[in-house]
Design a protein around this motif. Sequence first.
Motif, short mmCIF file in Angstrom:
data_model
loop_
_atom_site.label_atom_id
_atom_site.label_comp_id
_atom_site.label_asym_id
_atom_site.label_seq_id
_atom_site.Cartn_x
_atom_site.Cartn_y
_atom_site.Cartn_z
N UNK A 75 50.26 41.73 48.52
CA UNK A 75 49.91 42.31 49.85
C UNK A 75 49.17 43.55 49.77
N UNK A 76 48.17 43.88 50.67
CA UNK A 76 47.34 44.76 50.71
C UNK A 76 47.51 45.73 52.07
N UNK A 77 47.78 47.06 51.60
CA UNK A 77 48.04 47.96 52.83
C UNK A 77 46.66 48.69 53.09
N UNK A 90 61.75 54.46 46.81
CA UNK A 90 63.11 53.82 46.41
C UNK A 90 62.75 52.43 46.75
N UNK A 91 61.93 52.17 47.53
CA UNK A 91 61.48 50.74 47.89
C UNK A 91 60.26 49.95 47.22
N UNK A 92 59.28 50.84 46.87
CA UNK A 92 57.92 50.49 46.22
C UNK A 92 57.98 51.39 44.83
N UNK A 93 57.93 50.60 43.81
CA UNK A 93 57.94 51.12 42.52
C UNK A 93 56.54 50.96 41.85
N UNK A 94 55.75 52.02 41.69
CA UNK A 94 54.61 51.84 40.92
C UNK A 94 54.67 51.49 39.53
N UNK A 352 36.90 57.16 45.07
CA UNK A 352 38.10 56.33 45.15
C UNK A 352 37.75 55.03 44.75
N UNK A 353 38.90 54.38 44.17
CA UNK A 353 38.76 52.83 43.91
C UNK A 353 38.85 52.24 45.24
N UNK A 354 38.37 51.03 45.12
CA UNK A 354 38.31 49.85 46.46
C UNK A 354 39.75 49.78 46.90
N UNK A 355 40.67 49.47 45.76
CA UNK A 355 42.15 49.12 45.83
C UNK A 355 42.81 49.69 44.57
N UNK A 356 44.01 50.21 44.47
CA UNK A 356 44.49 50.80 43.44
C UNK A 356 45.93 50.90 43.73
N UNK A 357 46.65 51.47 42.52
CA UNK A 357 48.07 51.89 42.73
C UNK A 357 48.99 50.64 43.06
N UNK A 358 49.21 49.49 42.26
CA UNK A 358 50.10 48.51 42.36
C UNK A 358 51.46 49.04 42.61
N UNK A 359 52.29 48.65 43.52
CA UNK A 359 53.56 48.86 43.58
C UNK A 359 54.51 47.35 43.80
N UNK A 378 57.46 41.45 45.75
CA UNK A 378 55.93 41.58 46.05
C UNK A 378 55.50 42.59 45.55
N UNK A 379 54.24 42.28 45.28
CA UNK A 379 53.19 43.25 44.53
C UNK A 379 52.51 43.65 45.79
N UNK A 380 52.48 45.04 46.07
CA UNK A 380 51.61 45.83 47.16
C UNK A 380 50.69 46.56 46.62
N UNK A 381 49.40 46.38 46.75
CA UNK A 381 48.29 47.20 46.65
C UNK A 381 47.72 48.08 47.74
N UNK A 382 47.44 49.12 47.44
CA UNK A 382 46.88 50.11 48.19
C UNK A 382 45.38 50.08 48.55
N UNK A 383 44.90 49.42 49.73
CA UNK A 383 43.56 49.38 49.98
C UNK A 383 43.06 50.76 50.07
N UNK A 384 42.72 51.55 49.19
CA UNK A 384 42.21 52.76 49.25
C UNK A 384 41.20 53.28 50.03
N UNK A 385 40.06 52.50 49.84
CA UNK A 385 38.90 52.54 50.72
C UNK A 385 38.95 52.64 51.98
#
Length: 490
Positions: A75-77, A90-94, A352-359, A378-385
């Motif tokens: 999942x990408x936020x 406490x929910x999303x662990x990097x 900044x990376x395009x997407x980073x920091x998997x949680x 579930x693995x959640x990636x930050x769509x940082x761009x």
Amino acid sequence: MAYVEVFCLLFFSTFIFHLIKRPRIGMNEPPLVPYQYPIIGHTYRLLYDAENFLKECREKYGEPFSLYVFGNVRTFTGVDSTPEVLRNSDVFDHSAGVNKTFPFTDIFEKFTDTKSSYMVRVVHEQVSGKISVYTSRMQKELVSGIEKFIGDCKEPKVIGNIQETLSRIVAKPVADVLLGEEGAKFEDIMVSFTTAEKALDKMRFAPEFLLYIHHSLYKFIAMLPLKVGWNPMTQHRDIFVQRCKPIIEERICQRKELGEKYIQKDDLLDFFISESGTDVVDDKLLNHLFGVTYMLVFAGINYGGRPELWNELYEEQLKIHNESNGYLSTEDVNKKMVKLDCFLKESFRHSSDIAMLPHTVVSNSYTFSNGTTVPKGRDVYLYSKDTAFNDKLYGETSNEFQPKRHITSFSNGKTVHSPATKVDRSFITFGGGKHACPGRFFAVNEIKICLHKLILKYNIRTESDKVVPSMKISSIKMPPNAGLIFENRN
């Protein structure tokens, strides 16, 4: 022939497995972007066209959205949902997200069982909390490193791998903070600090197609060297012990002799010795001190520039240099380098990376404010761009490099600026929430002091006199493979 048969068997089993195991998305989960091929899913486009692909998905499906990558749903936020991930640690662990595909934690478990939460507290209190103590030492070592690795440059000098050169320059002040003056004097320790990351890259040999079967299989293969006793950090541990064991023994001896009169030194090594609570210098202590030190090395060693801005930055730095008689104080760095700080923040934004920091979701589930729910595991990636170049946050000029955009001027003549160390929903280079990078204050100060010295001493430009774009590897940005020309201003 046997290897071909094994490969064919793995590929066939993978194919059958994924025909059976279709991704199942719950009713309220983020939308899964449709894909054409059952095994490949979105893997190819994410690897080779991440920038355009993620933008298309965000525009068509909103946020958060999910992709089928390497046999698993990710999942990408976006700009609105990313802050929720960073706030709810406490929910999303990097750490869990990173360790799924790269066994960083497992590599260091051989040496120390120290938890990441403890390391965060140490950096916050003993590094960022003591910047005023380290500023003068940092300045001295940076000047020495610049002279050694860049030189006088009376004639224009091309430095091809600027990232490696800057790592060597930064290694000495980092070592001074970690090991004190005694440990920072050894050249092989400096080399170890700058090459340790390359040693870890040797652990990335496992073929990525194993991820199609399951990430645990990929990790199992990646972990095989550790299971048979080979660890890429062992040689660095040996260098650390050779150079630092006498220092550790001497300090413990002084502690015994002086007792309560012993004055703790301003470096992390002495702090960790004190925290260990032991006066026995054995393999257990040496392994622990090596482990915690090198965990910080990866965070402490690892800058950009646009030539047309140097002259304006030079004027600010020259004024500060003259006012301080060449000796920077913490106040000079924090309060006077406004233009440089804003330039640095804008550079961070553009790199900044395009997407980073998997949680990884470690609670039963999490429901975003828009009503979509991600399940446990579930693995959640930050769509940082989507955050870094968002028109809602930065206006229609969001794609432009404007170092003054972080300065606000008022009608009464007062100006305020948003510092490079400030994290908020519009700037996530250092993460966010209570787990925002605790070492960012030290890192930003170090970069500013280094740039201050470089700008005062050199004219700096690219070989083409043009801005060279970053290289992109999937959703990660890497420094451009281009040289910089340094020429003495005088």
